[in-house]
Write an enzyme that holds these catalytic residues in place. Structure first.
Site, PDB file in Angstrom:
ATOM      1  N   GLY A 229       0.701  -1.184  -0.010  1.00 17.35           N
ATOM      2  CA  GLY A 229       0.012   0.095   0.003  1.00 17.35           C
ATOM      3  C   GLY A 229       0.750   1.267   0.262  1.00 17.35           C
ATOM      4  N   LYS A 230       2.192   1.213  -0.541  1.00 16.40           N
ATOM      5  CA  LYS A 230       2.932   2.527  -0.804  1.00 16.40           C
ATOM      6  C   LYS A 230       2.147   3.645  -1.353  1.00 16.40           C
ATOM      7  CE  LYS A 230       6.356   0.690  -2.831  1.00 16.40           C
ATOM      8  NZ  LYS A 230       5.743  -0.611  -3.084  1.00 16.40           N
ATOM      9  N   GLU A 255       4.359   4.872 -11.750  1.00 14.61           N
ATOM     10  CA  GLU A 255       3.791   3.514 -11.947  1.00 14.61           C
ATOM     11  C   GLU A 255       2.164   3.495 -12.176  1.00 14.61           C
ATOM     12  OE1 GLU A 255       4.033  -0.473  -9.098  1.00 14.61           O
ATOM     13  OE2 GLU A 255       3.681   1.605  -8.195  1.00 14.61           O
ATOM     14  N   GLY A 401      22.682   1.699  -0.630  1.00 16.34           N
ATOM     15  CA  GLY A 401      22.761   2.114   0.699  1.00 16.34           C
ATOM     16  C   GLY A 401      22.850   3.589   1.152  1.00 16.34           C
TER      17      GLY A 401
END
Length: 547
Positions: A229-230, A255, A401
């Site tokens: 659910g981002k 998206e 990172g």
């Protein structure tokens, strides 16, 4: 061994070259340049008061740039600055003849009458410098635009960055004393409307309590595994900021299309099932009416959605600058980070991890440049699924990172029910619950925020707070005894302590007799016909009450 060829950045045009190309003399004020240089060599107050905000670009003539560079070198080395020391410094550097010679330098000091107007002179030189830089940047952009191999988006971003550099050089920020800093702190922290206007509230109360709102110049990462659910969470925050708090927001979706996002917003606002709304059929009249009302309300929302596919970082920065200038956006949402690409030679000569690192660094720079918070959604790696309850960690950020290094706040979204945790510690179902874990907070505490997920409407919301009833143990309650006159025994509760229950010889309870009222109802007196006709007549004037 593979060799990586780096493209050398083309050298910039000089102001003289731009003048020759355009056939016009660039803006300049040579006499003021002479006066400023002379004042720097004669007046120590003028030197210490202004040299730290000056640079070579303020001077049009190359000789004056060389002389100023020597003056600044002497000042940085804590040496005395006057005509003789400047001449000796230039002679030591081998640039005395290039600067016009000792006689020319002596003339600079002889023409100075007073250094009282130094600040005004520098203001004029700054305006001339800005004009020259705009001309040079425009000329370089025009020249590069004729090159067929040049990337147009990269060209636009490069031109905007050059103009921003001009602005930063021209309007430099000087150090502030404590009085000025405390005045700013007072306006920021002690004025409620200023504090609310400064930070951006997400609409999630517990999250805002941890963060005190998203601060300008910060990069926020919202990370999760797929299907957690981002997009719904980010879109809900964007909706809260734009609709509830009336602050302009930009939402870049790499998206989903803009129509799909609009459908989600309408399903959430009108509380119509998202699946039912997708079919666009079977809506009853009440749902159609609610949908029409919410469409009209959302028309006025300052939410700007861009669904450009394959957006690169330079194009994103260019669009955000325009949105900031045109609409004054207060926050940017990006869905999501791993779908973005770097531009030009950056993506060709680097691996994916280096590319993502460059994108996250650019997003952090953009947040500081535009002075707004930027929230970028990101994917978590599959390492999360190897853990029993799939609890995310900071090291789970995928492909780079440096994301955790550049980010000021890292939020991880988790749905306990989908992670195998079907009940909470109280035995309640977790099907409609979501966790927003604060894994990193550069300026505050970390923690966990619980939210409610409404799958039908594809939205996140605050968990309703149910007030708890506090029972206070009091000695007064213990001392209360039954009243024999009112709390006597009854048929329903014969064990109630009170008077003894009276019974007959057979042990049956003796109940008080039920008295029935046999009185006939009162008779309404009859009205004779003459009285009935009198009451049915039209009222006369003298019968009316005009009080």
């Amino acid at each position: 061994m593979e060799t990586i060829t780096t493209q050398r950045r083309p050298t910039r045009l000089t102001h003289v070259q731009t003048g020759e190309i355009n056939g016009m003399m660039p803006p300049q004020a040579v006499e003021l340049e002479k006066s400023v240089l002379g004042a720097l060599m004669l007046d120590q107050d003028a030197l210490f008061g202004h040299i730290y905000g000056m640079h070579e670009g303020l001077f049009y003539k190359e000789e004056h740039q060389i002389i100023f560079s020597a003056i600044r070198m002497l000042n940085n080395c804590s040496h005395e600055v006057d005509m003789l020391t400047v001449v000796e410094e230039l002679r030591r550097e081998g640039k005395l003849e290039q600067a016009g010679g000792a006689f020319y330098i002596s003339q600079l000091t002889s023409n100075v009458v007073s250094a009282a107007h130094m600040e005004y002179h520098l203001q004029i030189l700054t305006e001339k410098f800005m004009q020259r830089e705009v001309i040079r940047t425009s000329t370089e952009s025009i020249k590069a635009a004729y090159d067929e191999t040049c990337d147009a988006v990269e060209l636009l971003d490069d031109a905007q960055k050059k103009l921003m550099e001009v602005s930063e050089k021209s309007f430099h920020r000087e150090g502030k004393n404590m009085d000025a800093l405390m005045t700013e702190a007072e306006q920021k922290f002690l004025t409620e409307d200023k504090a609310e206007d400064y930070s951006i509230q997400s609409g999630f109360f517990e999250l805002d309590r941890y963060t005190s709102g998203f601060q300008p110049g910060t990069l926020i990462i919202l990370a999760a595994r797929p299907a957690m659910g981002k997009t719904a969470c980010g879109l809900t925050m964007a909706r809260n900021i734009a609709v509830d708090f009336k602050k302009p927001v930009a939402y870049f979706s790499l998206e989903m299309t803009g129509v799909e996002l609009a459908a989600r917003l309408l399903a959430s606002e009108a509380e119509i099932s998202a699946n039912k709304l997708k079919k666009a059929a079977g809506l009853n009249k009440f749902e159609k009416k609610a949908l029409a009302e919410k469409i009209n309300e959302l028309r006025q929302a300052p939410l700007y959605i861009d669904d450009t596919a394959g957006l690169d970082i330079f194009e994103l920065r260019a669009k955000c600058r325009r949105l900031k200038q045109r609409y004054g956006i207060r926050m940017v949402f990006i869905d999501y980070l791993q779908l973005m690409t770097a531009s030009g030679d950056i993506s060709k000569n680097r691996n994916r991890e280096q590319e993502i690192s460059n994108i996250s660094r650019q997003l952090k720079e953009m947040s500081k440049e535009l002075d707004i918070p930027v929230l970028a959604m990101a994917q978590l790696s599959r390492k999360v699924e190897d853990r029993p309850l799939q609890v995310p960690q900071l090291s789970d950020l995928r492909e780079s990172g440096s994301i955790e290094q550049d980010a000021d706040i890292v939020l991880a979204l988790r749905r306990p029910y989908k992670c195998g945790e079907e009940q909470d510690e109280h035995g309640n179902s977790t099907e409609n619950l979501a966790e927003l874990r604060i894994l990193k907070h550069r300026s505050g505490d970390i923690g966990k925020v619980m939210l409610e997920f409404e799958g039908r409407f594809v939205r996140f919301s605050n968990i309703p707070v149910i007030p708890q009833v506090m029972v206070v143990d009091s000695k007064m309650n213990k001392d209360i005894t039954p009243n024999a006159n009112f709390d006597g025994p009854s048929v329903r509760n014969p064990e109630n302590p009170g008077k003894e229950l009276q019974t007959d010889n057979d042990g049956n309870p003796i109940l008080p007799p039920i008295i029935e009222d046999s009185t006939p109802p009162s008779i309404i007196p009859s009205i004779d016909s003459s009285q009935r006709n009198l009451d049915n007549r039209m009222p006369q004037d003298n019968d009316l009450d005009f009080e």
